[in-house]
Design a protein around this motif. Structure first.
Motif, PDB file in Angstrom:
ATOM      1  N   LEU A 137      69.853 -46.217 -10.097  1.00  0.00           N
ATOM      2  CA  LEU A 137      70.284 -45.801 -11.421  1.00  0.00           C
ATOM      3  C   LEU A 137      69.386 -46.478 -12.445  1.00  0.00           C
ATOM      4  N   MET A 138      68.607 -45.666 -13.175  1.00  0.00           N
ATOM      5  CA  MET A 138      67.653 -46.216 -14.134  1.00  0.00           C
ATOM      6  C   MET A 138      68.103 -45.950 -15.553  1.00  0.00           C
ATOM      7  N   HIS A 139      67.739 -46.843 -16.457  1.00  0.00           N
ATOM      8  CA  HIS A 139      68.005 -46.636 -17.878  1.00  0.00           C
ATOM      9  C   HIS A 139      66.819 -45.928 -18.524  1.00  0.00           C
ATOM     10  N   MET A 140      67.125 -44.873 -19.272  1.00  0.00           N
ATOM     11  CA  MET A 140      66.109 -44.186 -20.074  1.00  0.00           C
ATOM     12  C   MET A 140      66.764 -43.782 -21.390  1.00  0.00           C
ATOM     13  N   ARG A 141      66.115 -44.062 -22.493  1.00  0.00           N
ATOM     14  CA  ARG A 141      66.595 -43.614 -23.796  1.00  0.00           C
ATOM     15  C   ARG A 141      65.992 -42.246 -24.086  1.00  0.00           C
ATOM     16  N   GLY A 142      66.847 -41.197 -24.166  1.00  0.00           N
ATOM     17  CA  GLY A 142      66.363 -39.854 -24.431  1.00  0.00           C
ATOM     18  C   GLY A 142      65.863 -39.176 -23.161  1.00  0.00           C
ATOM     19  N   ALA A 143      64.904 -38.292 -23.320  1.00  0.00           N
ATOM     20  CA  ALA A 143      64.299 -37.538 -22.223  1.00  0.00           C
ATOM     21  C   ALA A 143      62.812 -37.837 -22.200  1.00  0.00           C
ATOM     22  N   PRO A 144      62.132 -37.575 -21.050  1.00  0.00           N
ATOM     23  CA  PRO A 144      60.703 -37.906 -20.976  1.00  0.00           C
ATOM     24  C   PRO A 144      59.867 -37.379 -22.141  1.00  0.00           C
ATOM     25  N   ARG A 145      60.174 -36.178 -22.616  1.00  0.00           N
ATOM     26  CA  ARG A 145      59.353 -35.604 -23.691  1.00  0.00           C
ATOM     27  C   ARG A 145      59.481 -36.377 -24.998  1.00  0.00           C
ATOM     28  N   ASP A 184      67.827 -50.158 -12.188  1.00  0.00           N
ATOM     29  CA  ASP A 184      66.466 -50.281 -12.726  1.00  0.00           C
ATOM     30  C   ASP A 184      66.551 -50.277 -14.251  1.00  0.00           C
ATOM     31  N   PRO A 185      66.110 -51.353 -14.927  1.00  0.00           N
ATOM     32  CA  PRO A 185      66.202 -51.389 -16.391  1.00  0.00           C
ATOM     33  C   PRO A 185      65.276 -50.407 -17.097  1.00  0.00           C
ATOM     34  N   GLY A 186      64.370 -49.756 -16.380  1.00  0.00           N
ATOM     35  CA  GLY A 186      63.572 -48.687 -16.972  1.00  0.00           C
ATOM     36  C   GLY A 186      62.492 -49.157 -17.919  1.00  0.00           C
ATOM     37  N   ILE A 187      61.650 -50.057 -17.431  1.00  0.00           N
ATOM     38  CA  ILE A 187      60.523 -50.528 -18.254  1.00  0.00           C
ATOM     39  C   ILE A 187      59.666 -49.316 -18.656  1.00  0.00           C
ATOM     40  N   GLY A 188      59.411 -49.182 -19.962  1.00  0.00           N
ATOM     41  CA  GLY A 188      58.565 -48.108 -20.456  1.00  0.00           C
ATOM     42  C   GLY A 188      59.264 -46.792 -20.718  1.00  0.00           C
ATOM     43  N   PHE A 189      60.548 -46.710 -20.431  1.00  0.00           N
ATOM     44  CA  PHE A 189      61.275 -45.461 -20.620  1.00  0.00           C
ATOM     45  C   PHE A 189      62.145 -45.568 -21.873  1.00  0.00           C
ATOM     46  N   GLY A 190      61.577 -45.171 -23.006  1.00  0.00           N
ATOM     47  CA  GLY A 190      62.303 -45.268 -24.256  1.00  0.00           C
ATOM     48  C   GLY A 190      62.375 -46.692 -24.767  1.00  0.00           C
ATOM     49  N   LYS A 191      61.262 -47.427 -24.660  1.00  0.00           N
ATOM     50  CA  LYS A 191      61.205 -48.815 -25.109  1.00  0.00           C
ATOM     51  C   LYS A 191      59.861 -49.097 -25.779  1.00  0.00           C
ATOM     52  N   THR A 192      59.911 -49.920 -26.808  1.00  0.00           N
ATOM     53  CA  THR A 192      58.686 -50.429 -27.416  1.00  0.00           C
ATOM     54  C   THR A 192      58.167 -51.593 -26.586  1.00  0.00           C
ATOM     55  N   LEU A 193      57.001 -52.101 -26.953  1.00  0.00           N
ATOM     56  CA  LEU A 193      56.474 -53.293 -26.279  1.00  0.00           C
ATOM     57  C   LEU A 193      57.465 -54.445 -26.373  1.00  0.00           C
ATOM     58  N   ALA A 194      58.031 -54.657 -27.552  1.00  0.00           N
ATOM     59  CA  ALA A 194      58.986 -55.757 -27.718  1.00  0.00           C
ATOM     60  C   ALA A 194      60.205 -55.569 -26.817  1.00  0.00           C
ATOM     61  N   HIS A 195      60.682 -54.335 -26.706  1.00  0.00           N
ATOM     62  CA  HIS A 195      61.822 -54.060 -25.821  1.00  0.00           C
ATOM     63  C   HIS A 195      61.470 -54.370 -24.367  1.00  0.00           C
TER      64      HIS A 195
END
Length: 281
Positions: A137-145, A184-195
């Protein structure tokens, strides 16, 4: 945890090798689109020490366009079947958001459903329970697009942990056994560098949530945000290894990577050093 999700030991997480059967993945789009090329690559990753293979037929890079379930299945099923024909002991994960694709992959021999939407599609959790498969189960903010369109959090570490806990609860309520769940915390999926950096800095507490943690930072864009000379995904090996080593020290159960041989070597050497430090040798 079951043995399929348990790390090798305290300092050595399992290594999941990425097999993108797509024309447009950010790291190697098109290189392994054909079934033979993808199968050959998968077998090479197993020879290099991969414990799992994560096979995907739809890119989830920022801005990626969706593909139909039929097209996605046509890409990945021949690869699963070809790999298992040669290596019947291979442990295969299917990277998909679509329940129908996941079901077909499990019938073909896959054992883990890796879903960037955390099984949020209608009927997905119930299907996973029926299949009896492992799930990520991964975290993603929004959808890939749209996921990188100015993502905002109150507190990224707390918000992501809350979401994953809620999804794990919902999936267990649908009948998936707790020991079959990895987060999975979802690195890079709806996150800024700081996130991304905040989540990586908090990875050790995440590993204490009561579920194994899968960590995927290989070749991701945040590395180029730190080192602008790594604009090309192929130039991000150093940053990828640094992140994987951090995850190993923090207690992640599995790291998802493109460069399997180098990652296995780096983790093994680090483990030897840390074990020597523990024993005082």
């Amino acid at each position: 945890m079951t043995s399929a999700l348990a790390p090798h030991d305290r300092w050595r997480p399992l290594v999941m090798g990425v097999v993108n059967v797509t024309p447009d993945s950010f790291s190697d789009g098109g290189r392994y689109l054909g079934a033979k090329a993808a199968c050959d690559h998968a077998l090479t990753l197993l020879d290099q020490g991969a414990d799992w293979l994560d096979i995907g037929g739809e890119s989830t890079r920022p801005g990626a366009e969706p593909v139909s379930a039929d097209e996605e299945a046509e890409r990945i099923l021949p690869v699963i079947e070809a790999v298992l024909a040669v290596r019947p002991d291979a442990r295969i994960s299917i990277d998909t958001m679509k329940p129908e694709v996941a079901g077909a992959a499990m019938r073909a021999g896959a054992a883990l459903w890796n879903d960037v939407t955390a099984l949020s599609a209608p009927g997905a959790a119930e299907l996973a329970a029926k299949l009896g498969c492992h799930v990520c189960l991964m975290h993603m903010r929004g959808a890939p697009r749209t996921m990188q369109d100015a993502p905002v959090y109150d507190d990224v570490v707390t918000d992501v942990a809350r979401y994953l806990g809620q999804r794990a609860g919902a999936v267990m309520a649908a009948g998936v056994a707790r020991e079959r769940i990895v987060l999975d915390p979802g690195i890079g999926f709806g996150k800024t560098l700081a996130h991304n950096l905040a989540l990586m800095a908090a990875l050790e507490p995440y590993a204490g949530l009561g579920f194994p943690i899968l960590f995927g930072a290989s070749r991701k864009r945040f590395i180029a945000a730190i080192d602008p000379s790594a604009a090309d995904a192929g130039d991000r090996l150093g940053g990828s290894l640094a992140a994987a080593l951090l995850a190993a020290r923090a207690g992640a159960a599995m790291v998802r990577v493109h460069d399997v041989r180098e990652t296995v070597q780096a983790i093994t050497v680090q483990a030897a050093i840390l074990e020597a430090k523990d024993t005082g040798r």
